[in-house]
Each structure stands twice: as structure tokens, then as C-alpha cells.
Scaffold this motif. Sequence first.
Motif, PDB file in Angstrom:
ATOM      1  N   MET A  37       0.801  -1.222   0.000  1.00 59.06           N
ATOM      2  CA  MET A  37       0.000   0.000   0.000  1.00 59.06           C
ATOM      3  C   MET A  37       0.838   1.278   0.000  1.00 59.06           C
ATOM      4  O   MET A  37       0.285   2.373  -0.015  1.00 59.06           O
ATOM      5  CB  MET A  37      -0.938   0.010   1.206  1.00 59.06           C
ATOM      6  N   GLY A  38       2.141   1.161   0.035  1.00 56.27           N
ATOM      7  CA  GLY A  38       2.981   2.349   0.079  1.00 56.27           C
ATOM      8  C   GLY A  38       2.817   3.077   1.403  1.00 56.27           C
ATOM      9  O   GLY A  38       2.538   2.464   2.433  1.00 56.27           O
ATOM     10  N   THR A  39       2.962   4.386   1.390  1.00 58.55           N
ATOM     11  CA  THR A  39       2.796   5.184   2.605  1.00 58.55           C
ATOM     12  C   THR A  39       1.305   5.355   2.862  1.00 58.55           C
ATOM     13  O   THR A  39       0.537   5.681   1.954  1.00 58.55           O
ATOM     14  CB  THR A  39       3.485   6.548   2.458  1.00 58.55           C
ATOM     15  N   THR A  40       0.904   5.128   4.115  1.00 54.56           N
ATOM     16  CA  THR A  40      -0.502   5.142   4.509  1.00 54.56           C
ATOM     17  C   THR A  40      -0.696   6.015   5.736  1.00 54.56           C
ATOM     18  O   THR A  40       0.079   5.929   6.684  1.00 54.56           O
ATOM     19  CB  THR A  40      -0.987   3.704   4.813  1.00 54.56           C
ATOM     20  N   VAL A  41      -1.745   6.834   5.718  1.00 54.87           N
ATOM     21  CA  VAL A  41      -2.130   7.654   6.870  1.00 54.87           C
ATOM     22  C   VAL A  41      -3.490   7.167   7.358  1.00 54.87           C
ATOM     23  O   VAL A  41      -4.423   6.996   6.566  1.00 54.87           O
ATOM     24  CB  VAL A  41      -2.218   9.149   6.488  1.00 54.87           C
ATOM     25  N   THR A  42      -3.598   6.935   8.670  1.00 53.77           N
ATOM     26  CA  THR A  42      -4.867   6.571   9.297  1.00 53.77           C
ATOM     27  C   THR A  42      -5.255   7.693  10.247  1.00 53.77           C
ATOM     28  O   THR A  42      -4.439   8.134  11.053  1.00 53.77           O
ATOM     29  CB  THR A  42      -4.742   5.240  10.061  1.00 53.77           C
ATOM     30  N   ILE A  43      -6.517   8.142  10.139  1.00 56.61           N
ATOM     31  CA  ILE A  43      -7.017   9.234  10.975  1.00 56.61           C
ATOM     32  C   ILE A  43      -8.183   8.727  11.821  1.00 56.61           C
ATOM     33  O   ILE A  43      -9.140   8.146  11.286  1.00 56.61           O
ATOM     34  CB  ILE A  43      -7.464  10.436  10.127  1.00 56.61           C
ATOM     35  N   ASP A  44      -8.089   8.952  13.126  1.00 55.76           N
ATOM     36  CA  ASP A  44      -9.154   8.605  14.067  1.00 55.76           C
ATOM     37  C   ASP A  44     -10.086   9.807  14.174  1.00 55.76           C
ATOM     38  O   ASP A  44      -9.664  10.892  14.559  1.00 55.76           O
ATOM     39  CB  ASP A  44      -8.538   8.270  15.425  1.00 55.76           C
ATOM     40  N   HIS A  45     -11.357   9.599  13.833  1.00 58.80           N
ATOM     41  CA  HIS A  45     -12.340  10.679  13.861  1.00 58.80           C
ATOM     42  C   HIS A  45     -13.220  10.636  15.116  1.00 58.80           C
ATOM     43  O   HIS A  45     -14.140  11.429  15.251  1.00 58.80           O
ATOM     44  CB  HIS A  45     -13.216  10.629  12.607  1.00 58.80           C
ATOM     45  N   GLY A  46     -12.945   9.711  16.009  1.00 57.50           N
ATOM     46  CA  GLY A  46     -13.754   9.571  17.217  1.00 57.50           C
ATOM     47  C   GLY A  46     -15.002   8.752  16.959  1.00 57.50           C
ATOM     48  O   GLY A  46     -15.362   8.454  15.816  1.00 57.50           O
ATOM     49  N   LYS A  47     -15.660   8.342  18.032  1.00 50.40           N
ATOM     50  CA  LYS A  47     -16.898   7.562  17.958  1.00 50.40           C
ATOM     51  C   LYS A  47     -16.751   6.336  17.069  1.00 50.40           C
ATOM     52  O   LYS A  47     -17.673   5.947  16.357  1.00 50.40           O
ATOM     53  CB  LYS A  47     -18.063   8.432  17.515  1.00 50.40           C
ATOM     54  N   GLY A  48     -15.544   5.734  17.078  1.00 49.15           N
ATOM     55  CA  GLY A  48     -15.306   4.496  16.347  1.00 49.15           C
ATOM     56  C   GLY A  48     -14.999   4.645  14.868  1.00 49.15           C
ATOM     57  O   GLY A  48     -14.778   3.655  14.186  1.00 49.15           O
ATOM     58  N   MET A  49     -14.972   5.875  14.353  1.00 47.09           N
ATOM     59  CA  MET A  49     -14.744   6.074  12.917  1.00 47.09           C
ATOM     60  C   MET A  49     -13.281   6.398  12.639  1.00 47.09           C
ATOM     61  O   MET A  49     -12.662   7.182  13.354  1.00 47.09           O
ATOM     62  CB  MET A  49     -15.596   7.235  12.394  1.00 47.09           C
ATOM     63  N   GLU A  50     -12.737   5.786  11.582  1.00 46.25           N
ATOM     64  CA  GLU A  50     -11.407   6.142  11.113  1.00 46.25           C
ATOM     65  C   GLU A  50     -11.370   6.078   9.600  1.00 46.25           C
ATOM     66  O   GLU A  50     -12.118   5.326   8.972  1.00 46.25           O
ATOM     67  CB  GLU A  50     -10.320   5.277  11.740  1.00 46.25           C
ATOM     68  N   SER A  51     -10.508   6.915   9.027  1.00 45.89           N
ATOM     69  CA  SER A  51     -10.300   6.919   7.582  1.00 45.89           C
ATOM     70  C   SER A  51      -8.856   6.535   7.298  1.00 45.89           C
ATOM     71  O   SER A  51      -7.958   6.794   8.096  1.00 45.89           O
ATOM     72  CB  SER A  51     -10.632   8.294   6.979  1.00 45.89           C
ATOM     73  N   VAL A  52      -8.666   5.893   6.147  1.00 53.75           N
ATOM     74  CA  VAL A  52      -7.351   5.392   5.756  1.00 53.75           C
ATOM     75  C   VAL A  52      -7.060   5.866   4.332  1.00 53.75           C
ATOM     76  O   VAL A  52      -7.902   5.725   3.444  1.00 53.75           O
ATOM     77  CB  VAL A  52      -7.306   3.850   5.815  1.00 53.75           C
ATOM     78  N   TYR A  53      -5.871   6.419   4.137  1.00 51.73           N
ATOM     79  CA  TYR A  53      -5.442   6.956   2.851  1.00 51.73           C
ATOM     80  C   TYR A  53      -4.120   6.285   2.493  1.00 51.73           C
ATOM     81  O   TYR A  53      -3.152   6.409   3.236  1.00 51.73           O
ATOM     82  CB  TYR A  53      -5.209   8.464   2.950  1.00 51.73           C
ATOM     83  N   ALA A  54      -4.064   5.579   1.354  1.00 48.31           N
ATOM     84  CA  ALA A  54      -2.836   4.877   0.968  1.00 48.31           C
ATOM     85  C   ALA A  54      -2.418   5.283  -0.443  1.00 48.31           C
ATOM     86  O   ALA A  54      -3.172   5.915  -1.172  1.00 48.31           O
ATOM     87  CB  ALA A  54      -3.039   3.375   1.058  1.00 48.31           C
ATOM     88  N   ASN A  55      -1.234   4.867  -0.827  1.00 47.59           N
ATOM     89  CA  ASN A  55      -0.573   5.238  -2.077  1.00 47.59           C
ATOM     90  C   ASN A  55      -0.129   6.696  -2.004  1.00 47.59           C
ATOM     91  O   ASN A  55      -0.239   7.445  -2.958  1.00 47.59           O
ATOM     92  CB  ASN A  55      -1.456   5.022  -3.304  1.00 47.59           C
ATOM     93  N   LEU A  56       0.383   7.089  -0.850  1.00 48.67           N
ATOM     94  CA  LEU A  56       0.834   8.456  -0.633  1.00 48.67           C
ATOM     95  C   LEU A  56       2.348   8.568  -0.788  1.00 48.67           C
ATOM     96  O   LEU A  56       3.072   7.585  -0.616  1.00 48.67           O
ATOM     97  CB  LEU A  56       0.463   8.919   0.778  1.00 48.67           C
ATOM     98  N   SER A  57       2.801   9.767  -1.046  1.00 55.18           N
ATOM     99  CA  SER A  57       4.230  10.058  -1.030  1.00 55.18           C
ATOM    100  C   SER A  57       4.711  10.003   0.415  1.00 55.18           C
ATOM    101  O   SER A  57       3.966  10.363   1.330  1.00 55.18           O
ATOM    102  CB  SER A  57       4.467  11.465  -1.587  1.00 55.18           C
ATOM    103  N   PRO A  58       5.931   9.576   0.666  1.00 54.09           N
ATOM    104  CA  PRO A  58       6.453   9.598   2.042  1.00 54.09           C
ATOM    105  C   PRO A  58       6.702  11.014   2.554  1.00 54.09           C
ATOM    106  O   PRO A  58       6.947  11.223   3.731  1.00 54.09           O
ATOM    107  CB  PRO A  58       7.747   8.790   1.960  1.00 54.09           C
ATOM    108  N   SER A  59       6.588  12.018   1.673  1.00 56.94           N
ATOM    109  CA  SER A  59       6.784  13.420   2.070  1.00 56.94           C
ATOM    110  C   SER A  59       5.471  13.979   2.619  1.00 56.94           C
ATOM    111  O   SER A  59       4.718  14.654   1.916  1.00 56.94           O
ATOM    112  CB  SER A  59       7.224  14.256   0.870  1.00 56.94           C
ATOM    113  N   LEU A  60       5.191  13.685   3.880  1.00 55.89           N
ATOM    114  CA  LEU A  60       3.948  14.112   4.528  1.00 55.89           C
ATOM    115  C   LEU A  60       4.220  15.232   5.516  1.00 55.89           C
ATOM    116  O   LEU A  60       5.329  15.362   6.024  1.00 55.89           O
ATOM    117  CB  LEU A  60       3.316  12.933   5.276  1.00 55.89           C
TER     118      LEU A  60
END
Length: 108
Positions: A39-62
Amino acid sequence: DTMGDWRTHDGIDIAAELGTPVAACAKGTVSAVTTDDLMGTTVTIDHGKGMESVYANLSPSLNVQAGTEVDAGTVFGPSAIAESASPSHLHFALREYGVTIDPGHYLH
């Protein structure tokens, strides 16, 4: 095609030119930034109340790391090519209490 791995995955692929800015879909806190061969570089974000979003195929320059707070629309990095046999795209997934849900219900 890239790795000869034909499993289905837990999100959707959104066409994105190489270097397209990627932004958080909602307010939250970055819970993880990882890199792997599939999946390459991946960012996971916790939005609270059990929800999270996942973003993959990102540049490592975050410009985020675990613990960074983001708002909806906060750009955290550019798209990249993780799957070299596929056109450039963003892999996007949503999870509710750890269970993958269809992002189509939330995208407009």
C-alpha cells in the motif's frame, strides 16, 4: 498486477494524478503513518466515535505524523504510485469500530 496479489481490498481507488494533494475527509487525529510494499505510505485518521479513515498510495513526504490533529480539508501530503502496474490513484477506506464500511455512503 504489480505484486500478482488478487485479493480484494477494504476501500476504493480514486484516480489521482501523481502529486495530487490529499486531504482529510473530516476532523480527527492522525493515529498512524505506515509504509509497506503493498500500500505504500498510509495515513490513518481517528475521527472519534469508532470512525477512522485510511489513505494509501501516498508520497512519504507528509506534513503529519501520529498525534497530529487535522480538520476536514487539511492537506497532509501528495499522492504517489505504490502499485507500479496501476495508474496513479488514492486508496481510501473507512472503518467503523474496526469494520470496513462503504465510503460511498459518505462521499458526495
